[in-house]
Motif scaffolding. Sequence first.
Motif, PDB file in Angstrom:
ATOM      1  N   ILE A  76       0.802  -1.219   0.000  1.00 31.20           N
ATOM      2  CA  ILE A  76       0.000   0.000   0.000  1.00 31.20           C
ATOM      3  C   ILE A  76       0.839   1.276   0.000  1.00 31.20           C
ATOM      4  CG2 ILE A  76      -1.996  -1.138   1.047  1.00 31.20           C
ATOM      5  CD1 ILE A  76      -1.250   0.244   3.683  1.00 31.20           C
ATOM      6  N   PHE A  77       2.136   1.172   0.296  1.00 35.52           N
ATOM      7  CA  PHE A  77       2.965   2.377   0.221  1.00 35.52           C
ATOM      8  C   PHE A  77       4.396   2.017  -0.147  1.00 35.52           C
ATOM      9  CE2 PHE A  77       2.944   1.075   4.676  1.00 35.52           C
ATOM     10  CZ  PHE A  77       4.285   1.064   5.007  1.00 35.52           C
ATOM     11  N   ASN A  78       5.064   2.993  -0.792  1.00 37.32           N
ATOM     12  CA  ASN A  78       6.464   2.873  -1.182  1.00 37.32           C
ATOM     13  C   ASN A  78       6.996   4.299  -1.334  1.00 37.32           C
ATOM     14  OD1 ASN A  78       8.961   2.275  -2.200  1.00 37.32           O
ATOM     15  ND2 ASN A  78       8.225   1.044  -3.910  1.00 37.32           N
ATOM     16  N   TYR A  79       7.792   4.732  -0.366  1.00 37.36           N
ATOM     17  CA  TYR A  79       8.286   6.104  -0.334  1.00 37.36           C
ATOM     18  C   TYR A  79       9.809   6.127  -0.315  1.00 37.36           C
ATOM     19  CZ  TYR A  79       3.699   8.007   0.912  1.00 37.36           C
ATOM     20  OH  TYR A  79       2.380   8.374   0.909  1.00 37.36           O
ATOM     21  N   ILE A 122       3.404  -4.859   3.488  1.00 37.77           N
ATOM     22  CA  ILE A 122       2.439  -3.823   3.118  1.00 37.77           C
ATOM     23  C   ILE A 122       3.107  -2.522   2.685  1.00 37.77           C
ATOM     24  CG2 ILE A 122       0.554  -4.774   4.471  1.00 37.77           C
ATOM     25  CD1 ILE A 122       1.198  -2.683   6.622  1.00 37.77           C
ATOM     26  N   GLY A 123       4.417  -2.419   2.847  1.00 38.26           N
ATOM     27  CA  GLY A 123       5.059  -1.191   2.419  1.00 38.26           C
ATOM     28  C   GLY A 123       6.561  -1.184   2.591  1.00 38.26           C
ATOM     29  N   VAL A 124       7.171  -0.192   1.950  1.00 37.45           N
ATOM     30  CA  VAL A 124       8.621  -0.004   1.998  1.00 37.45           C
ATOM     31  C   VAL A 124       8.898   1.497   2.059  1.00 37.45           C
ATOM     32  CG1 VAL A 124      10.800  -0.301   0.738  1.00 37.45           C
ATOM     33  CG2 VAL A 124       9.035  -2.066   0.588  1.00 37.45           C
ATOM     34  N   ILE A 125       9.859   1.862   2.890  1.00 35.68           N
ATOM     35  CA  ILE A 125      10.339   3.248   2.906  1.00 35.68           C
ATOM     36  C   ILE A 125      11.858   3.219   2.822  1.00 35.68           C
ATOM     37  CG2 ILE A 125      10.603   5.356   4.245  1.00 35.68           C
ATOM     38  CD1 ILE A 125       7.813   5.245   5.008  1.00 35.68           C
ATOM     39  N   THR A 126      12.384   3.961   1.860  1.00 41.81           N
ATOM     40  CA  THR A 126      13.826   4.095   1.689  1.00 41.81           C
ATOM     41  C   THR A 126      14.230   5.488   2.152  1.00 41.81           C
ATOM     42  OG1 THR A 126      13.756   2.616  -0.222  1.00 41.81           O
ATOM     43  CG2 THR A 126      15.719   4.008   0.019  1.00 41.81           C
ATOM     44  N   GLN A 127      15.210   5.540   3.046  1.00 41.66           N
ATOM     45  CA  GLN A 127      15.721   6.815   3.548  1.00 41.66           C
ATOM     46  C   GLN A 127      17.181   6.956   3.145  1.00 41.66           C
ATOM     47  OE1 GLN A 127      14.330   5.571   7.595  1.00 41.66           O
ATOM     48  NE2 GLN A 127      14.081   7.775   7.833  1.00 41.66           N
ATOM     49  N   SER A 154      13.383   0.212   4.945  1.00 41.44           N
ATOM     50  CA  SER A 154      12.535  -0.397   5.966  1.00 41.44           C
ATOM     51  C   SER A 154      11.372  -1.108   5.283  1.00 41.44           C
ATOM     52  CB  SER A 154      11.980   0.664   6.915  1.00 41.44           C
ATOM     53  OG  SER A 154      13.006   1.257   7.671  1.00 41.44           O
ATOM     54  N   TYR A 155      11.217  -2.390   5.601  1.00 39.87           N
ATOM     55  CA  TYR A 155      10.135  -3.214   5.074  1.00 39.87           C
ATOM     56  C   TYR A 155       9.109  -3.418   6.186  1.00 39.87           C
ATOM     57  CZ  TYR A 155      13.598  -4.302   1.503  1.00 39.87           C
ATOM     58  OH  TYR A 155      14.534  -4.213   0.508  1.00 39.87           O
ATOM     59  N   TYR A 156       7.847  -3.120   5.894  1.00 34.20           N
ATOM     60  CA  TYR A 156       6.766  -3.223   6.880  1.00 34.20           C
ATOM     61  C   TYR A 156       5.880  -4.422   6.560  1.00 34.20           C
ATOM     62  CZ  TYR A 156       8.071   1.430   8.419  1.00 34.20           C
ATOM     63  OH  TYR A 156       8.759   2.507   8.923  1.00 34.20           O
ATOM     64  N   TYR A 157       5.663  -5.266   7.583  1.00 31.77           N
ATOM     65  CA  TYR A 157       4.862  -6.475   7.429  1.00 31.77           C
ATOM     66  C   TYR A 157       3.687  -6.463   8.396  1.00 31.77           C
ATOM     67  CZ  TYR A 157       8.541  -8.674   4.651  1.00 31.77           C
ATOM     68  OH  TYR A 157       9.453  -8.973   3.672  1.00 31.77           O
ATOM     69  N   GLU A 188       7.945   7.053  10.402  1.00 27.87           N
ATOM     70  CA  GLU A 188       6.869   6.354  11.087  1.00 27.87           C
ATOM     71  C   GLU A 188       5.543   7.100  10.996  1.00 27.87           C
ATOM     72  OE1 GLU A 188       8.260   3.706  10.969  1.00 27.87           O
ATOM     73  OE2 GLU A 188       8.770   2.963  12.951  1.00 27.87           O
ATOM     74  N   THR A 189       5.587   8.428  10.973  1.00 34.42           N
ATOM     75  CA  THR A 189       4.359   9.207  10.841  1.00 34.42           C
ATOM     76  C   THR A 189       3.745   9.014   9.460  1.00 34.42           C
ATOM     77  OG1 THR A 189       5.236  10.807  12.441  1.00 34.42           O
ATOM     78  CG2 THR A 189       3.359  11.518  11.104  1.00 34.42           C
ATOM     79  N   ILE A 190       4.566   8.957   8.444  1.00 33.75           N
ATOM     80  CA  ILE A 190       4.065   8.683   7.087  1.00 33.75           C
ATOM     81  C   ILE A 190       3.370   7.323   7.055  1.00 33.75           C
ATOM     82  CG2 ILE A 190       4.804   8.082   4.733  1.00 33.75           C
ATOM     83  CD1 ILE A 190       6.914  10.343   5.023  1.00 33.75           C
ATOM     84  N   VAL A 191       3.992   6.318   7.648  1.00 27.98           N
ATOM     85  CA  VAL A 191       3.405   4.977   7.639  1.00 27.98           C
ATOM     86  C   VAL A 191       2.086   4.970   8.418  1.00 27.98           C
ATOM     87  CG1 VAL A 191       3.716   2.568   8.341  1.00 27.98           C
ATOM     88  CG2 VAL A 191       5.626   3.836   7.328  1.00 27.98           C
TER      89      VAL A 191
END
Length: 172
Positions: A2-5, A80-85, A101-104, A158-161
């Motif tokens: 649902i998300f990829n930032y 459900i999502g990934v965020i690359t920083q 970061s991979y979110y499950y 974390e706020t974005i997620v």
Amino acid sequence: MIFNYALGLKEVDKKMNVNYRKAIRAVVFQNGKILMVGTNKCDYKFPGGGVENDESHEETLKREVREETGYIVKDIKNRIGVITQRKMDDYDVNSVFEMVSYYYLCEISDEQTALNLDDYEAELGFYPVWIDINRAIQSNEENFKKSEDDRNSWLQRETIVLKELLKYHDTI
């Protein structure tokens, strides 16, 4: 998913060294609340952390959730999502630090064991908490008013997620 930032640096000079870190994070809903890790800075992060050695995503997720919350992961649903920083590395001059970061989505057992915190986690007063997602967002957003030095580095991520989960909670 649902998300990829991607947050931070958008482009990296190919001549620069890139230090990579992979992290795995749990999203756990129960009785209308979400499991988070609170800190003494009054912010909230998802349980999880860095992959060690040759751990799989599943092994990392189970270890990190147990260490930070005391709960045992009994079922890992889907990613459900990934965020690359990306940012300039704080410790390696002329290098970029990139964390993915991979979110499950997970389910946990009802029983809880003792926490096993790293020194920095204990210093930040990590504690597991079941919280309303809107309250977690509100607390994290309040932390944006603090100077960057007084905020935890995960606050934006974390706020974005949390906001993405608020939009899609009924469909995941």
